[in-house]
Design a protein around this motif. Structure first.
Motif, short mmCIF file in Angstrom:
data_model
loop_
_atom_site.label_atom_id
_atom_site.label_comp_id
_atom_site.label_asym_id
_atom_site.label_seq_id
_atom_site.Cartn_x
_atom_site.Cartn_y
_atom_site.Cartn_z
N THR A 240 34.59 57.57 43.51
CA THR A 240 35.62 57.98 42.56
C THR A 240 36.69 56.90 42.36
O THR A 240 37.09 56.62 41.24
CB THR A 240 36.28 59.29 43.04
N ILE A 241 37.14 56.31 43.47
CA ILE A 241 38.19 55.30 43.38
C ILE A 241 37.70 54.09 42.59
O ILE A 241 38.43 53.54 41.74
CB ILE A 241 38.66 54.88 44.79
N ALA A 242 36.48 53.68 42.84
CA ALA A 242 35.93 52.54 42.11
C ALA A 242 35.83 52.85 40.61
O ALA A 242 36.15 52.01 39.77
CB ALA A 242 34.55 52.18 42.68
N CYS A 243 35.38 54.05 40.28
CA CYS A 243 35.27 54.44 38.86
C CYS A 243 36.63 54.44 38.17
O CYS A 243 36.77 53.90 37.07
CB CYS A 243 34.61 55.82 38.75
N PHE A 244 37.61 55.06 38.81
CA PHE A 244 38.95 55.09 38.22
C PHE A 244 39.53 53.68 38.07
O PHE A 244 40.21 53.38 37.08
CB PHE A 244 39.89 55.96 39.06
N THR A 245 39.28 52.83 39.05
CA THR A 245 39.80 51.47 38.99
C THR A 245 39.19 50.68 37.83
O THR A 245 39.89 50.01 37.07
CB THR A 245 39.54 50.74 40.32
N ILE A 246 37.87 50.77 37.68
CA ILE A 246 37.20 50.06 36.59
C ILE A 246 37.67 50.57 35.24
O ILE A 246 37.94 49.79 34.31
CB ILE A 246 35.67 50.19 36.74
N ILE A 247 37.79 51.89 35.11
CA ILE A 247 38.23 52.46 33.84
C ILE A 247 39.68 52.07 33.54
O ILE A 247 40.04 51.78 32.39
CB ILE A 247 38.06 53.99 33.87
N ALA A 248 40.52 52.03 34.57
CA ALA A 248 41.90 51.58 34.37
C ALA A 248 41.94 50.14 33.88
O ALA A 248 42.72 49.79 32.98
CB ALA A 248 42.70 51.72 35.66
N LEU A 249 41.07 49.30 34.42
CA LEU A 249 41.01 47.90 33.97
C LEU A 249 40.54 47.80 32.52
O LEU A 249 41.01 46.94 31.76
CB LEU A 249 40.09 47.10 34.89
N VAL A 250 39.61 48.68 32.12
CA VAL A 250 39.15 48.68 30.73
C VAL A 250 40.29 49.09 29.81
O VAL A 250 40.51 48.46 28.76
CB VAL A 250 37.96 49.64 30.56
N TYR A 251 41.05 50.12 30.18
CA TYR A 251 42.21 50.52 29.38
C TYR A 251 43.22 49.38 29.27
O TYR A 251 43.77 49.12 28.18
CB TYR A 251 42.89 51.74 30.00
N ILE A 252 43.48 48.71 30.38
CA ILE A 252 44.44 47.61 30.37
C ILE A 252 43.96 46.50 29.44
O ILE A 252 44.75 45.94 28.66
CB ILE A 252 44.65 47.07 31.79
N ALA A 253 42.67 46.17 29.50
CA ALA A 253 42.14 45.10 28.65
C ALA A 253 42.24 45.46 27.17
O ALA A 253 42.64 44.63 26.34
CB ALA A 253 40.68 44.82 29.03
N VAL A 254 41.89 46.70 26.82
CA VAL A 254 41.94 47.11 25.41
C VAL A 254 43.38 47.12 24.91
O VAL A 254 43.68 46.62 23.81
CB VAL A 254 41.29 48.50 25.25
#
Length: 304
Positions: A240-254
């Motif tokens: 879960t933590i890895a998934c949330f972290t990757i998705i947060a990075l995608v939001y930040i990039a966009v």
């Protein structure tokens, strides 16, 4: 001059006190970071096996992240496409001299701005289910877009109104002096000048629209980016933590790409206003027309 005009220079005691506060804050921050690290490590959330799928395989990106990101961008795009002209319309309507236009515009803007966007999404979903024959698989998209449009159009209306009111009164007086009607003044004088002032606030609202699509995934089962955490975590060993972290990075990039583009566009508009302009002339029929002036060319030594 090096003297500060905002506050007096700190004395020895104030400097020691500020250093002490800084040390205490950094120590507390380090303690919180260490506690988080130990807690996650004890639950094996930092093991490489839970992060490996995102760096060694395209499957989580192709199966979960990319489709979720496309749905997020789709909902945000349609919401912005509808909310932006609606917001401009109601923002200008609130500035109308006609009470029959100004009052209803103000009531609608204040009403939808006061309601949480999640309530608007849930209400829209229930209304589509009860009164329309929209298929259940696309109904969440309609509900999310509807909620985002109703809320953000009211916010954008206030941004437009504030941007127009921020211009000097002399702009309107000058337009009246040359015989321009109010519609022409708004279209050719006020709106073009206020766009640059409104752009940062509009971009901030676009970022809000993009992030608020996650509410549809949490409540209405809309398959957006954040909603991909649950199936992805279940398929890759409760990471879960890895998934949330990757998705947060995608939001930040966009969002970073969006704000960077907006900054570039704002700088370009400001440069364009220095080199181009609009000239008001007389049309053949006797009315007024606005003629776009070509960009000014600097004269070099060879032109003299």
């Amino acid at each position: 001059m090096t003297a500060s005009v905002l506050f007096d220079a700190q004395g020895p005691r104030a400097k020691r006190r500020n250093v002490l506060y800084t040390v205490v804050f950094l120590a507390a921050l380090a303690a919180v970071v260490w506690w988080l690290y130990v807690s996650l490590d004890e639950k094996h959330q930092l093991d490489w096996v839970k992060w490996e799928p995102f760096f060694t395989s395209f499957q989580p990106w192709e199966t979960y992240l990319w489709p979720g990101l496309l749905n997020t961008l789709k909902a945000a795009f349609f919401a912005l496409l509808i909310a932006l002209p609606l917001g401009a319309l109601f923002g200008i309507g609130r500035l109308s001299d006609h009470r029959a236009v100004r009052v209803p515009s103000g009531i609608l803007v204040e009403f939808f701005r006061a309601i949480p966007v999640l309530i608007l999404m849930i209400t829209a979903n229930a209304a589509y289910s009860e009164f329309t024959d929209i298929a259940s698989d696309v109904r969440p998209l309609y509900a999310v877009v509807t909620g985002l449009v109703l809320y953000n159009a009211s916010v954008l209306a206030e941004i437009v109104r504030a941007g127009i009111l921020s211009l000097p009164q002399g702009q309107t007086d000058a337009a009246k002096a040359i015989g321009m009607r109010k519609g022409q003044t708004m279209r050719y004088v006020l709106l073009p000048q206020s766009v640059t002032a409104m752009l940062p606030a509009i971009v901030s609202q676009i970022v809000v629209i993009l992030k608020d699509t996650a509410l549809g995934g949490a409540i209405l089962t809309f398959p957006e980016l954040l909603a991909s955490v649950r199936p992805m975590s279940a398929n890759y060993g409760a990471n879960t933590i890895a998934c949330f972290t990757i998705i947060a990075l995608v939001y930040i990039a966009v969002n970073f790409a969006l704000t960077s583009f907006a900054s570039w566009l704002e700088a370009r508009l400001r440069r364009g206003k220095k080199s181009t302009g609009a000239v008001v002339g007389t049309a053949p029929g006797g009315g007024l027309e606005v003629i776009e002036a070509p960009p000014s060319k600097s004269t070099g030594p060879s032109d003299s």
